[in-house]
Design an enzyme around this catalytic site. Structure first.
Site, mmCIF file in Angstrom:
data_model
loop_
_atom_site.group_PDB
_atom_site.id
_atom_site.type_symbol
_atom_site.label_atom_id
_atom_site.label_comp_id
_atom_site.label_asym_id
_atom_site.label_seq_id
_atom_site.Cartn_x
_atom_site.Cartn_y
_atom_site.Cartn_z
ATOM 1 N N GLU A 1 35.188 43.130 51.752
ATOM 2 C CA GLU A 1 35.711 41.777 51.932
ATOM 3 C C GLU A 1 37.057 41.549 51.233
ATOM 4 O OE1 GLU A 1 34.669 39.303 54.040
ATOM 5 O OE2 GLU A 1 33.452 40.970 54.771
ATOM 6 N N HIS B 1 39.533 43.744 51.201
ATOM 7 C CA HIS B 1 40.506 44.181 52.208
ATOM 8 C C HIS B 1 40.609 43.152 53.334
ATOM 9 C CE1 HIS B 1 39.135 48.259 50.591
ATOM 10 N NE2 HIS B 1 40.434 48.270 50.349
#
Ligand code: PAJ
Length: 342
Positions: A35, A37
């Site tokens: 999450e 990224h």
């Protein structure tokens, strides 16, 4: 969404996209996407019509062979996440395509790469700046998005982009955390259940230090000592470093009277975790620092009057190394280095 494997093909795509007048944002990653990224991708989408995510486990930035070999590789999952997040292109070159026979060039940033992770991971940042340069040249983005989780990396890339006139805006995104405060990281999946539990000492240490600064402690050694205590209280954790630094220059600070960076690296089992936190001093400490630096803190009806006070107020509002939403490239360097878009 398409996947491109060759730098030349990537450049051709970038040229065609630019020729249509479309802005390109790059999110460089080593894959095993989470999450954190995804937050970077979301920011990229807000800022550009086309988003490229590079997925490349870069051998030259690893200082231990085992760490490189054990680095999670989950390309199929990554592609699904990218597609769901609205990515246009995954750029996933092979090591051979990036470092062909005879490769011998490097890009190196000087002072910013010396402390913190630079001390214990010689050559790491050289590997990062070299690969990021290559990714920039393959993708030709207008902007690139990096996480504040790797604060020093963000500062170093910003410096490089400014120093070498890359003409690429470097955007920082705040750290995404689990509910218990642990920063998301691709390496977290290598933690055993016990080690995952133990890893909570890292955000606990950052919180304890932040609390201390917010309630008036200005001595870096005391603040760092508090953070170290939290780590020492956890037998499964081993401290690599905990240091208070200037968030922009990463130089040591004598007194916490403006926001400072607390950076930590902690080993839990076989996994090295890094994290950081901006520590804001108590308002009273800021005010007394202002007064000590010339008395003219704030005119009753106006902006700060002294240069130092100006600098201080610029710092108070900043997010991310070298970042200042309000700052334009034309402002003097004392305010903040690393113009956002050059
Ligand atoms: P990687 O560790 O895959 O991280 C890719 C990007 O995601 C980095 O900018 C990192 O700061 C950001 N990131 C990681 N965890 C995050 C979190 N919890 N919240 C917000 N952002 C997060 O960093 C690298 O790869 C490499 O060094 C790279 C820049 C790709 C060069 O090889």
């Amino acid at each position: 969404m398409q996947t491109i494997l060759e730098p030349r093909t990537m450049q051709a795509w970038a040229d065609a996209t630019r020729a249509r007048g479309e802005r390109i944002a790059l999110v460089p990653t080593m894959g095993a996407l989470h999450e954190g990224h995804v937050a970077l991708i979301a920011e990229a989408r807000r800022r550009a019509k086309r988003v490229v995510v590079s997925i490349f486990v870069n051998p030259i930035q690893f200082d231990r062979r085992g760490d490189f070999e054990r680095y999670p590789r989950t390309l199929e999952d990554d592609a699904a996440r990218c597609a769901a997040a609205g990515v246009d292109v995954i750029f996933a070159p092979s090591p051979r395509a990036m470092y062909p026979e005879g490769f011998q060039t490097a890009v190196e940033v000087a002072a910013l790469t010396v402390p913190l992770c630079g001390k214990t991971r010689p050559g790491h940042f050289r590997g990062v700046t070299t690969v990021v340069t290559k990714l920039f040249h393959a993708v030709r983005p207008h902007l690139a998005v990096f996480g504040e989780k790797d604060w020093q990396q963000l500062a170093v890339v910003r410096r490089m982009a400014a120093d070498l006139d890359f003409g690429i805006e470097i955007v920082g995104v705040s750290t995404v955390r689990e509910a218990d405060g642990l920063a998301l990281s691709s390496r977290n999946r290598r933690l055993s259940a016990e080690d995952r539990e133990a890893a909570r000492c890292v955000p606990r240490a950052l919180d304890a230090a932040a609390e201390m600064a917010a309630t008036g402690e200005t001595r870096p050694a005391m603040i760092v000592g508090r953070a170290k205590m939290e780590i020492a209280a956890c037998p499964r954790a081993r401290l690599e470093y905990a240091e208070v630094r200037d968030p922009e220059t990463l130089e040591e600070v004598d007194e916490v009277t403006a926001p400072v960076l607390l950076g930590v690296a902690v080993w839990v089992g076989e996994v090295r975790l890094i994290d950081n936190r901006l520590l804001a001093p108590a308002e009273a400490e800021r005010e007394s620092a202002r007064l000590a630096q010339g008395g003219a803190a704030r005119a009753p009806d106006g902006p700060p009057k002294t240069r130092e006070a100006e600098r201080e107020s610029a710092r108070a509002g900043r997010r991310g190394p070298g970042a200042s939403e309000a700052r334009s490239a034309a402002e003097p360097r004392e305010h903040w280095t690393g113009p956002r878009d050059r």
